[in-house]
Design a protein around this motif. Structure first.
Motif, PDB file in Angstrom:
ATOM      1  N   UNK A   4     -16.815 -14.784 -47.710  1.00  0.00           N
ATOM      2  CA  UNK A   4     -17.205 -14.903 -49.114  1.00  0.00           C
ATOM      3  C   UNK A   4     -17.039 -16.336 -49.614  1.00  0.00           C
ATOM      4  N   UNK A   5     -15.971 -16.994 -49.188  1.00  0.00           N
ATOM      5  CA  UNK A   5     -15.753 -18.386 -49.588  1.00  0.00           C
ATOM      6  C   UNK A   5     -16.836 -19.274 -49.006  1.00  0.00           C
ATOM      7  N   UNK A   6     -17.163 -19.076 -47.739  1.00  0.00           N
ATOM      8  CA  UNK A   6     -18.235 -19.863 -47.119  1.00  0.00           C
ATOM      9  C   UNK A   6     -19.558 -19.623 -47.836  1.00  0.00           C
ATOM     10  N   UNK A   7     -19.812 -18.375 -48.199  1.00  0.00           N
ATOM     11  CA  UNK A   7     -21.039 -18.030 -48.921  1.00  0.00           C
ATOM     12  C   UNK A   7     -21.047 -18.718 -50.296  1.00  0.00           C
ATOM     13  N   UNK A   8     -19.901 -18.744 -50.966  1.00  0.00           N
ATOM     14  CA  UNK A   8     -19.800 -19.409 -52.259  1.00  0.00           C
ATOM     15  C   UNK A   8     -20.041 -20.908 -52.125  1.00  0.00           C
ATOM     16  N   UNK A   9     -19.462 -21.523 -51.105  1.00  0.00           N
ATOM     17  CA  UNK A   9     -19.658 -22.961 -50.887  1.00  0.00           C
ATOM     18  C   UNK A   9     -21.133 -23.286 -50.662  1.00  0.00           C
ATOM     19  N   UNK A  10     -21.786 -22.476 -49.871  1.00  0.00           N
ATOM     20  CA  UNK A  10     -23.214 -22.680 -49.628  1.00  0.00           C
ATOM     21  C   UNK A  10     -24.018 -22.479 -50.913  1.00  0.00           C
ATOM     22  N   UNK A  11     -23.654 -21.472 -51.687  1.00  0.00           N
ATOM     23  CA  UNK A  11     -24.354 -21.218 -52.945  1.00  0.00           C
ATOM     24  C   UNK A  11     -24.132 -22.366 -53.929  1.00  0.00           C
ATOM     25  N   UNK A  12     -22.905 -22.901 -54.003  1.00  0.00           N
ATOM     26  CA  UNK A  12     -22.634 -24.038 -54.881  1.00  0.00           C
ATOM     27  C   UNK A  12     -23.479 -25.243 -54.507  1.00  0.00           C
ATOM     28  N   UNK A  13     -23.719 -25.423 -53.217  1.00  0.00           N
ATOM     29  CA  UNK A  13     -24.527 -26.549 -52.756  1.00  0.00           C
ATOM     30  C   UNK A  13     -25.972 -26.475 -53.228  1.00  0.00           C
ATOM     31  N   UNK A  14     -26.420 -25.288 -53.633  1.00  0.00           N
ATOM     32  CA  UNK A  14     -27.801 -25.155 -54.103  1.00  0.00           C
ATOM     33  C   UNK A  14     -27.948 -25.581 -55.564  1.00  0.00           C
ATOM     34  N   UNK A  15     -26.839 -25.670 -56.283  1.00  0.00           N
ATOM     35  CA  UNK A  15     -26.892 -26.071 -57.692  1.00  0.00           C
ATOM     36  C   UNK A  15     -27.085 -27.580 -57.809  1.00  0.00           C
ATOM     37  N   UNK A  16     -27.741 -28.022 -58.870  1.00  0.00           N
ATOM     38  CA  UNK A  16     -27.802 -29.468 -59.127  1.00  0.00           C
ATOM     39  C   UNK A  16     -26.378 -30.016 -59.298  1.00  0.00           C
ATOM     40  N   UNK A  17     -26.204 -31.267 -58.984  1.00  0.00           N
ATOM     41  CA  UNK A  17     -24.880 -31.903 -58.958  1.00  0.00           C
ATOM     42  C   UNK A  17     -24.107 -31.710 -60.263  1.00  0.00           C
ATOM     43  N   UNK A  18     -24.750 -31.918 -61.410  1.00  0.00           N
ATOM     44  CA  UNK A  18     -24.023 -31.807 -62.677  1.00  0.00           C
ATOM     45  C   UNK A  18     -23.598 -30.369 -62.974  1.00  0.00           C
ATOM     46  N   UNK A  19     -24.442 -29.396 -62.646  1.00  0.00           N
ATOM     47  CA  UNK A  19     -24.079 -27.998 -62.879  1.00  0.00           C
ATOM     48  C   UNK A  19     -22.972 -27.559 -61.927  1.00  0.00           C
ATOM     49  N   UNK A  20     -23.002 -28.063 -60.709  1.00  0.00           N
ATOM     50  CA  UNK A  20     -21.942 -27.745 -59.753  1.00  0.00           C
ATOM     51  C   UNK A  20     -20.599 -28.279 -60.268  1.00  0.00           C
TER      52      UNK A  20
END
Length: 179
Positions: free
Chosen positions: A118-134
């Motif tokens: 789940x953490x790995x999935x979250x990290x990958x999902x965070x990487x899809x967000x634009x830098x400022x939103x992340x």
């Protein structure tokens, strides 16, 4: 008793350099984590963190006490990281600082594997967000910063911050398959 940031800043302005060491100690971890997210290198992050604190010391005369010190500091650090990233011409977006919550209540290997996944999935999902939103999501939910502080850091209205956080969480949920 821990002195408030504004008191430390006043002492530094009055020539007490030891108070600056206290501020560095207080905020080095979030600044380092930010630099690491932008650089993906421990060595670069350490150098960048040192540069940021040098700049903060040089620009301390610009700090206005009506603003929270962390917001001011983080804005400077964020701008530094963005400039560094532009200079590196790198488009990799990695988040490595979300720590595993080891107190899941179970030490069973299946639960630990599921948690890591789940953490790995979250990290990958965070990487899809634009830098400022992340950054906004990380500051809000990992560093527990208020909506008002985020509005100051990103130069947005509080309602705009709320909307971006809401959209970011929706995007993360969609990316993670309705998690």
């Amino acid at each position: 008793m821990e002195l408030p940031d504004s008191r430390l800043v006043k002492r530094i302005r009055d020539g007490d350099r030891d108070s600056f060491a206290t501020l560095v100690e207080r905020y080095k971890k979030p600044v380092f984590n930010l630099m690491f997210r932008y650089s993906d290198s421990l060595d670069d992050a350490a150098d960048m963190t040192q540069d940021v604190f040098c700049r903060i010391f040089e620009k301390l005369h610009l700090y206005r006490e009506k603003q929270k010190f962390f917001s001011w500091l983080y804005t400077l650090a964020l701008n530094y990281a963005r400039d560094w990233k532009r200079q590196q011409c790198s488009h990799e977006r990695n988040v490595r600082t979300i720590e595993t919550d080891r107190s899941t209540g179970s030490n069973h290997p299946e639960h630990q594997a599921e948690s890591r996944q789940q953490i790995e999935q979250l990290l990958l999902a965070l990487d899809t967000l634009p830098e400022d939103r992340k950054e906004m999501v990380i500051l809000r939910y990992r560093h527990e910063r208020s909506i008002r502080e985020l509005a100051e850091i990103f130069s947005l209205s509080e309602s705009a911050v709320k909307m971006r956080l809401h959209r970011s969480l929706q995007d993360l949920g969609n990316e993670m398959g309705g998690f």
